[in-house]
Write an enzyme that holds these catalytic residues in place. Structure first.
Site, PDB file in Angstrom:
ATOM      1  N   ASP A 145      -0.212   5.117   0.935  1.00  0.00           N
ATOM      2  CA  ASP A 145      -0.431   6.062   2.029  1.00  0.00           C
ATOM      3  C   ASP A 145      -0.562   5.304   3.343  1.00  0.00           C
ATOM      4  O   ASP A 145      -1.387   4.390   3.481  1.00  0.00           O
ATOM      5  CB  ASP A 145      -1.689   6.886   1.775  1.00  0.00           C
ATOM      6  CG  ASP A 145      -1.606   7.660   0.460  1.00  0.00           C
ATOM      7  OD1 ASP A 145      -0.526   7.679  -0.145  1.00  0.00           O
ATOM      8  OD2 ASP A 145      -2.635   8.237   0.046  1.00  0.00           O
ATOM      9  N   ASP A 190       0.847  -1.190   0.000  1.00  0.00           N
ATOM     10  CA  ASP A 190       0.000   0.000   0.000  1.00  0.00           C
ATOM     11  C   ASP A 190       0.887   1.247   0.000  1.00  0.00           C
ATOM     12  O   ASP A 190       2.057   1.196   0.377  1.00  0.00           O
ATOM     13  CB  ASP A 190      -0.891  -0.036   1.246  1.00  0.00           C
ATOM     14  CG  ASP A 190      -1.849   1.139   1.308  1.00  0.00           C
ATOM     15  OD1 ASP A 190      -2.357   1.552   0.256  1.00  0.00           O
ATOM     16  OD2 ASP A 190      -2.054   1.660   2.425  1.00  0.00           O
ATOM     17  N   ASP A 215      -1.971  -0.773   5.883  1.00  0.00           N
ATOM     18  CA  ASP A 215      -2.253  -0.212   7.207  1.00  0.00           C
ATOM     19  C   ASP A 215      -3.727  -0.303   7.575  1.00  0.00           C
ATOM     20  O   ASP A 215      -4.132   0.217   8.613  1.00  0.00           O
ATOM     21  CB  ASP A 215      -1.791   1.246   7.278  1.00  0.00           C
ATOM     22  CG  ASP A 215      -2.564   2.151   6.326  1.00  0.00           C
ATOM     23  OD1 ASP A 215      -2.931   1.694   5.221  1.00  0.00           O
ATOM     24  OD2 ASP A 215      -2.791   3.326   6.679  1.00  0.00           O
TER      25      ASP A 215
END
EC number: 3.1.3.15
Length: 373
Positions: free
Chosen positions: A13, A11, A131
């Site tokens: 961000d 991922d 996240d």
């Protein structure tokens, strides 16, 4: 699938760069790399991982998030990483809003169908790093493991350790009518031990095993201390031995033992064993250890008083006998001295130092002519 390539689906961000409060990196002043990301990704690339960036960018290309606002920070990210030897096999960006329900949006696999149809990469060796819970769902949809980062998960140092060091990690829970024990060990990571058993001096002794053994150790225990200390001490030893044995796996590459001092197991004639002799003021202890797979314990010594703090001294040899039972180790332990506190402590330190040598990695050969330990 020996030799198949391994892939990290990463991922953006919150993983590669910090995610701002408004969840949109649309200006250079919002741009900040995640801590340790470069060193960690360099380790992963050196370990043979291909990198694929997979990111949801809500409404990219619309008036609320113009393409030009995204392009600058994205190009800067790729340029910085490339300058450090970190390149992505692919960059996959979904531009949809959540309400559109497109399967290209994580955790959907629409952008990754060509990987699902490709048998040339190892699902077992690959991972999704993200996240959010949607990243973990994506991992499940791809059939790979998911590693969660950020405040709810791991750091980049921890991710690199897990992926590149083949860490020998185990967690064991032992629940009986008398005790509830949880033990976690990481044999390839030195960290401050965390021990809570309800017995202060016993906690201090268990901390010696992690500290001087050179591995990360966590123990949480709730026992029937209103009865006495026996069950808590015994079950902590049994759970710790089980965790160490699980973390060792097939024991390939371990030191197993050191010089020519002899420790004999139940069915062993002779065996080289780690020999450690440590002093502590007037007290000294010798530990001979062999991770033979054969439980055997010999103790020599006597303590001048019945308790040290809240630990009965009679439970010290019983602890090590129980540890050997589940670890599958031959241990000869001898202690001398006049101060019971010093004698007990040097026993734990000597065994810990013997474990440090026996657990160390020296390659990938099994240290046994029998072909198993």
């Amino acid at each position: 699938m020996s030799g198949a390539r391994k892939i990290l689906f990463v991922d953006r961000d919150g993983c590669l760069i910090e995610e701002p409060v408004d969840e949109q990196v649309d200006r250079f002043e919002k741009f900040a790399l995640m801590p340790d990301v470069i060193v960690a990704l360099q380790r992963c690339v050196a370990a043979g991982f291909d990198l694929v960036m997979v990111s949801n960018q809500d409404g990219l290309g619309t008036a609320s998030f113009p393409e030009s606002d995204f392009a600058g920070p994205q190009a800067l990210l790729l340029q910085i990483l490339s300058s450090q030897g970190i390149a992505f096999r692919e960059v996959l960006i979904d531009r949809s809003f959540p309400g559109e329900g497109l399967d290209t949006r994580k955790p959907g696999v629409g952008m990754l169908r060509h990987y699902l149809a490709d048998d040339g990469w190892s699902r077992a060796a690959s991972a999704v790093i993200g996240d959010r819970e949607t990243d973990l769902q994506l991992a499940a949809n791809l059939g790979v493991r998911g590693l969660r980062m950020g405040v709810h998960g791991m750091t980049w140092k921890q991710v690199a350790h897990l992926l590149c060091d083949a860490p020998r990690v185990a967690s064991v829970e032992r629940h009986t009518r008398e005790t509830r024990i949880r033990v976690r060990v990481d044999l390839d990571c030195e960290a401050a031990p965390s021990v809570r058993t309800g017995l202060g001096y016993f906690d201090h002794m268990l901390e010696q095993i992690g500290k001087h053994g050179g591995f990360a150790l966590e123990i949480d225990a709730a026992g029937d201390l209103a009865v006495d200390e026996h069950h808590t001490v015994e079950d902590c030893a049994l759970a710790l031995g089980q965790a160490l044995r699980q973390a060792l796996g097939d024991k390939r590459g371990i030191g197993r033992y050191g010089d020519a001092e002899v420790a004999a197991g139940a069915d062993a004639v002779t065996a080289q064993a780690v020999r450690v002799r440590l002093p502590m003021d007037e007290a000294s202890a010798t530990a001979l250890l062999d991770l033979s797979g054969r439980p055997w314990f010999v103790f020599s010594g006597s303590f001048p008083r019945e308790h040290v703090g809240d630990l009965p001294t009679e439970l010290v040899p019983h602890f090590f006998r129980s540890l050997c039972d589940t670890l599958g180790a031959t241990l000869h332990l001898e202690v001398r001295g006049a101060n019971a506190h010093h004698m007990v402590e040097i026993c734990f330190k000597a065994v810990a130092r013997a474990l440090r040598m026996a657990l160390r990695r020296e390659g990938d050969i099994l240290p046994s002519t029998k072909g198993m330990l």
